[in-house]
Write a protein that holds these residues in place. Structure first.
Motif, PDB file in Angstrom:
ATOM      1  N   ASN A 149       0.864  -1.179   0.000  1.00 17.93           N
ATOM      2  CA  ASN A 149       0.000   0.000   0.000  1.00 17.93           C
ATOM      3  C   ASN A 149       0.897   1.224   0.000  1.00 17.93           C
ATOM      4  OD1 ASN A 149      -1.710   2.096   0.455  1.00 17.93           O
ATOM      5  ND2 ASN A 149      -2.775   1.170   2.199  1.00 17.93           N
ATOM      6  N   LYS A 151      -0.068   4.233  -0.549  1.00 20.21           N
ATOM      7  CA  LYS A 151      -0.939   5.379  -0.228  1.00 20.21           C
ATOM      8  C   LYS A 151      -1.563   6.042  -1.466  1.00 20.21           C
ATOM      9  CE  LYS A 151      -0.476   4.481   4.004  1.00 20.21           C
ATOM     10  NZ  LYS A 151      -1.436   3.548   4.522  1.00 20.21           N
ATOM     11  N   ASP A 152      -0.791   6.313  -2.526  1.00 16.21           N
ATOM     12  CA  ASP A 152      -1.476   6.819  -3.716  1.00 16.21           C
ATOM     13  C   ASP A 152      -1.788   5.677  -4.681  1.00 16.21           C
ATOM     14  OD1 ASP A 152       1.153   6.373  -4.309  1.00 16.21           O
ATOM     15  OD2 ASP A 152       1.328   8.039  -5.710  1.00 16.21           O
ATOM     16  N   LYS A 153      -1.296   4.494  -4.358  1.00 21.91           N
ATOM     17  CA  LYS A 153      -1.592   3.292  -5.146  1.00 21.91           C
ATOM     18  C   LYS A 153      -1.327   2.075  -4.267  1.00 21.91           C
ATOM     19  CE  LYS A 153       1.834   1.547  -8.197  1.00 21.91           C
ATOM     20  NZ  LYS A 153       2.588   1.545  -9.411  1.00 21.91           N
TER      21      LYS A 153
END
Ligand code: NAD
Length: 353
Positions: A149, A151-153
């Motif tokens: 993870n 966070k933006d993907k």
């Protein structure tokens, strides 16, 4: 007197309540069949994290591996929801299944006649349903790497080796041989390469079982067919994530998730647990239905300990309890003579042994 060493993992939420009832019933079977069960308790899940900062302490895995079978309740709860993934209760369970090499998860869905009306489906749809979901448990997207993870993907990987598919397919065909001789393999071969390999491999394995009829179904269709006409299924063979979802769906055919047991096998020690989670919304209230766990203890007698008569006693005692009108709250809408607490229904089942 025969003796068996049972590793007991009660876990979190309703886990301790439901496992206590299974032990009550097992002890009654023991008295009747001259069997001594030696229980040793181990921590796993949120309670293990709280004590050892590890959801699966080494001692628990070692104890499970040394036992004749593992009886498990459930893990998880709101308190641990925001921990990093490897510290969460669920990761302890995934590691236990993997550590036991418990790659074959058997989830029988059998409808108790007394509870036909408790299903949200019509009686004529569910009456007589008797199917077995054979779910691959130690591979697929829950274990595949890479996973991250960012966070933006975020991504996960669904991966199966041919060997993993071959061994679970073999289990499904062997079970089907002892049942109505039908295997329906569920995949998503129209979209996923991993499902294409799944399908090709299952077809290859099926050649060794000419008396078993093999069909294939895409998972989206299977989820629809399970509700439309569950009686068409005998053995459903599928991978980890599809089996997870389909077996929860199938549980509602029976009326409640609190009724369905499971066995996870493959390595030297079997793991027996209800298919539901730790139900934190009802934990500690005496409302949990222990039948799935008691029934899992019955599967333990049958599959790990070879105590078929004991397993039969448990099945019959559950059936009699329901026929006499005793229910927990989750199945109390129809035919309830008395709505019981978790421990009351456990005692009635034990007394019916
Ligand atoms: P859940 O299965 O715990 O509960 C779903 C619903 O079913 C709840 O309303 C609950 O009250 C009810 N329910 C479940 N078991 C019941 C029983 N024996 N008797 C009566 N009602 C019952 O699923 P969830 O709410 O999605 O998850 C709760 C926690 O359990 C989460 O932390 C999740 O990660 C964990 N979980 C653990 C396991 C496991 O230990 N094998 C499996 C699934 C979820």
């Amino acid at each position: 007197m025969k003796q068996y060493n049972i590793a007991v993992i009660k876990g979190d939420g309703i886990g301790p309540e439901i496992v206590d009832e299974a032990i009550k019933v097992l002890n009654t079977v023991g008295k009747k069949r001259n069997i001594q069960f030696n229980y040793k308790e181990y921590l796993m899940g949120g309670c293990a994290y709280d004590k050892y900062a590890d959801p699966l302490p080494q001692e628990t895995l070692d104890g499970a591996l040394k036992s004749d079978a593992v009886l498990f309740g459930a893990i998880g709860g709101y308190k641990w929801d925001n921990l990093p993934r490897d510290k969460r209760p669920e990761s302890g369970l995934l590691r236990l299944r993997s550590g036991l090499d418990a790659f074959a998860n058997l989830r029988p869905v059998k409808i108790y006649d007394e509870l036909c009306e408790a299903s949200t489906l019509k009686k004529e749809v569910v009456e007589g349903v008797d199917l077995m979901v054979v779910r691959e448990l130690t591979g697929g997207i829950y274990f595949g790497k890479p996973r991250e993870n960012l966070k933006d993907k975020a991504y996960n990987t669904m991966v199966y080796t041919k060997k993993e598919i071959q061994r679970i397919a073999k289990v499904a065909f062997e079970i089907a041989q002892k049942r109505r001789k039908k295997v329906c393999s569920v995949d998503k071969a129209n979209v996923l390469e991993v499902s294409q390999l799944w399908r090709e491999t299952v077809i290859e394995v099926s050649k060794n079982y000419p008396e078993v009829e093999l069909t294939h179904m895409y998972v989206d269709n299977a989820s629809m067919q399970l509700i439309r006409d569950p009686k068409q299924f005998d053995v459903i063979l599928t991978g980890n994530i599809f089996g997870d979802i389909l077996s929860d769906e199938a549980s509602m055919i029976s009326g409640s998730i609190g009724l369905l047991p499971s066995a996870s096998m493959g390595g030297s020690v079997g793991l027996y647990e209800p298919i539901h989670g730790s139900a934190p919304d009802i934990a500690g209230l005496g409302k949990a239905n222990p039948i799935a766990t008691i029934s899992s203890a019955g599967m333990m007698l049958k599959y790990s300990l070879g105590e078929n008569e004991g397993a039969k006693l448990i099945d019959e005692a559950i059936t009699k309890t329901l026929a006499d009108g005793y229910r927990t709250g989750d199945i109390s809408k129809y035919g309830a003579k008395k709505v019981c607490s978790t421990s009351e229904i456990g005692t009635i089942i034990a007394n019916n042994i």
